[in-house]
Design an enzyme around this catalytic site. Structure first.
Site, PDB file in Angstrom:
ATOM      1  N   ASN A 209     -56.445   7.508  30.310  1.00 29.01           N
ATOM      2  CA  ASN A 209     -56.581   8.881  29.813  1.00 29.01           C
ATOM      3  C   ASN A 209     -57.658   9.591  30.620  1.00 29.01           C
ATOM      4  O   ASN A 209     -58.260   9.015  31.521  1.00 29.01           O
ATOM      5  CB  ASN A 209     -56.874   8.882  28.310  1.00 29.01           C
ATOM      6  CG  ASN A 209     -58.164   8.172  27.992  1.00 29.01           C
ATOM      7  OD1 ASN A 209     -59.233   8.602  28.395  1.00 29.01           O
ATOM      8  ND2 ASN A 209     -58.075   7.037  27.282  1.00 29.01           N
ATOM      9  N   LYS A 338     -60.385  11.165   9.550  1.00 30.48           N
ATOM     10  CA  LYS A 338     -60.831  10.021  10.390  1.00 30.48           C
ATOM     11  C   LYS A 338     -62.105   9.394   9.823  1.00 30.48           C
ATOM     12  O   LYS A 338     -62.281   8.173   9.854  1.00 30.48           O
ATOM     13  CB  LYS A 338     -61.075  10.471  11.836  1.00 30.48           C
ATOM     14  CG  LYS A 338     -59.838  10.304  12.696  1.00 30.48           C
ATOM     15  CD  LYS A 338     -60.012  10.712  14.118  1.00 30.48           C
ATOM     16  CE  LYS A 338     -58.632  10.909  14.727  1.00 30.48           C
ATOM     17  NZ  LYS A 338     -58.634  11.562  16.004  1.00 30.48           N
TER      18      LYS A 338
END
Ligand code: CTP
Length: 406
Positions: A209, A338
């Site tokens: 990434n 999260k």
């Protein structure tokens, strides 16, 4: 007390040099690494052998300087230290320092260093009181050199006055206070993850990434600057490892998790790495070739372990666990969920949707905890790292005071 600190001790000439041996023993006992430079004068009073035996390091003397220079130059020697200490500091070495002389390894090292320097002068009282010495001390003080004044008492030469090297215990105390000043995280261990992970497809290809590691590395550096003993677990990045931080390089999420678990317990963990959520199930042993019928290969993906979640639920859970949330939409809602899903204490949320965050020098983040959601002004990644660190300092001090009260 001085755990993980690197001290470069320069021992110059004078009868008080024998006390430097006790000083080395005390430094080692408090966890510091001590490298010593012995001047020719110093070597008249203590032997390189006894200094080497106590410091458990090679001793640097002018005699060996040519060989040493090829192994470790005086520049590196002078820069790697958290503190350069001259003890005892003779009138001669003070004069060399004040006037920028670089005549031997010790004076050259002192001229080349960018680390803080402390001197412990020790000499005959007449020499100490001489206008030349006092003027030199004023010059050094003005330049930011820290001076531990000599004690008053009877000297080895039989005269009485100011000039005795303070007892090693007192020098150790002065140095500990100096090093710990503005180091509120000293004594704390921090673990930081940073950068991307690379999940191999075959020996030449990987899933990765865009993370540059800039934010995670800046956090590791800011925590170390406040005195924490920091271990940085970094995926493949193109930026140098931060100074004063132990850096462990890994490639994959599984390696990153193993390195993190090996480095627990810690007091603080910041997971800034952009961990790949998946890896290729059964990475090919050889480079995958284009097949004859031109059918592109397909890959079965397996979910990677969640490092942040694992650390948050670990039996050695750090007192503070901080995660990041890289989102392209619904920033705050996703960050809040999260926080709960990963059982961490804080989430630093950033919107990565516009592609201006990955690799950039600036960042725009929102801090989400169980009690607050605060958007911080856009700032450089270094400034954000310092702001996160300041917040961590306050939190750790708060926890400590709660523990004391309980
Ligand atoms: N993280 C981790 N291990 C993983 C995935 C993420 O430690 N396998 C950590 C990251 O370092 C970050 C936080 O979890 O601190 C959130 O990462 P992010 O990529 O935003 O979220 P994901 O958990 O991957 O969820 P999603 O991709 O669905 O948004």
């Amino acid at each position: 007390m001085l755990h993980g600190k690197k001290i470069l001790l320069i021992i110059s000439g004078g009868i008080a040099a024998y006390k430097a041996l006790e000083l080395i023993r005390l430094f080692k006992k408090s966890g510091a690494t001590v490298r010593c430079v012995l001047t020719n004068g110093g070597a008249q009073f203590v032997t390189p052998m006894s200094v080497a035996a106590l410091s458990e390091e090679q001793v640097f003397t002018d005699l060996f300087s040519l060989k040493d220079e090829s192994e470790m130059g005086h520049i590196r020697l002078s820069r790697e230290a958290d503190l350069v200490l001259v003890a005892p500091a003779s009138a001669n070495i003070l004069a060399q320092m004040a006037h920028g002389l670089a005549e031997d390894l010790a004076s050259t090292t002192l001229l080349a260093t960018n680390s803080p320097v402390m001197v412990c002068p020790a000499m005959n009282p007449m020499m100490w009181n001489h206008a030349a010495t006092q003027d030199n001390l004023k010059i050094l003080e003005k330049r930011g050199i820290h001076i531990i004044a000599p004690d008053v008492g009877e000297m080895a030469c039989g005269e009485t006055g100011q000039g005795r090297l303070p007892e090693p215990e007192n020098i150790l105390m002065a140095i500990t206070n100096f090093i710990q000043k503005d180091k509120p995280l000293s004594g704390y261990r921090a673990l930081v993850t940073s950068g991307p992970t690379h999940e191999p497809i075959d020996p030449v290809r990987f899933i990765g990434n865009r993370s540059s590691g800039k934010q995670g590395h800046a956090i590791a550096s800011a925590l170390a600057a406040k005195g924490a003993a920091v271990t940085l677990i970094s995926g493949p990045v193109n930026i140098p490892p931060p100074k004063g931080v132990e850096t462990i390089s890994v490639q994959t999420a599984q390696e990153m998790l193993a390195a993190c678990e090996n480095n627990l317990p810690a007091d603080i963990t910041v997971c800034a790495a952009a961990v790949s959520d998946w890896r290729v199930d059964g990475c090919a042993g050889q480079k995958i070739k284009k097949s004859a019928n031109k059918t592109p290969p397909t890959f079965q993906l397996t979910e990677n372990p969640d490092i942040l979640k694992t650390i948050s639920n670990h039996k050695n859970r750090p007192a503070l666990v901080v995660g990041f949330a890289a989102e392209t939409e619904n920033l705050i809602d996703n960050a809040k969920s999260k926080l709960i899903k990963k059982s961490c204490d804080w989430i630093i949320a950033n919107n990565v949707g516009d592609n201006e965050i990955f690799g950039a020098d600036n960042n725009l983040v929102t801090l989400v905890t169980a009690h607050e959601t605060t958007e911080w002004p856009q700032a450089s990644k270094e400034t954000i790292a310092r702001d996160i660190t300041d917040k961590i300092v306050k939190y750790m001090i708060h926890i400590k005071s709660q523990k004391k009260a309980a």
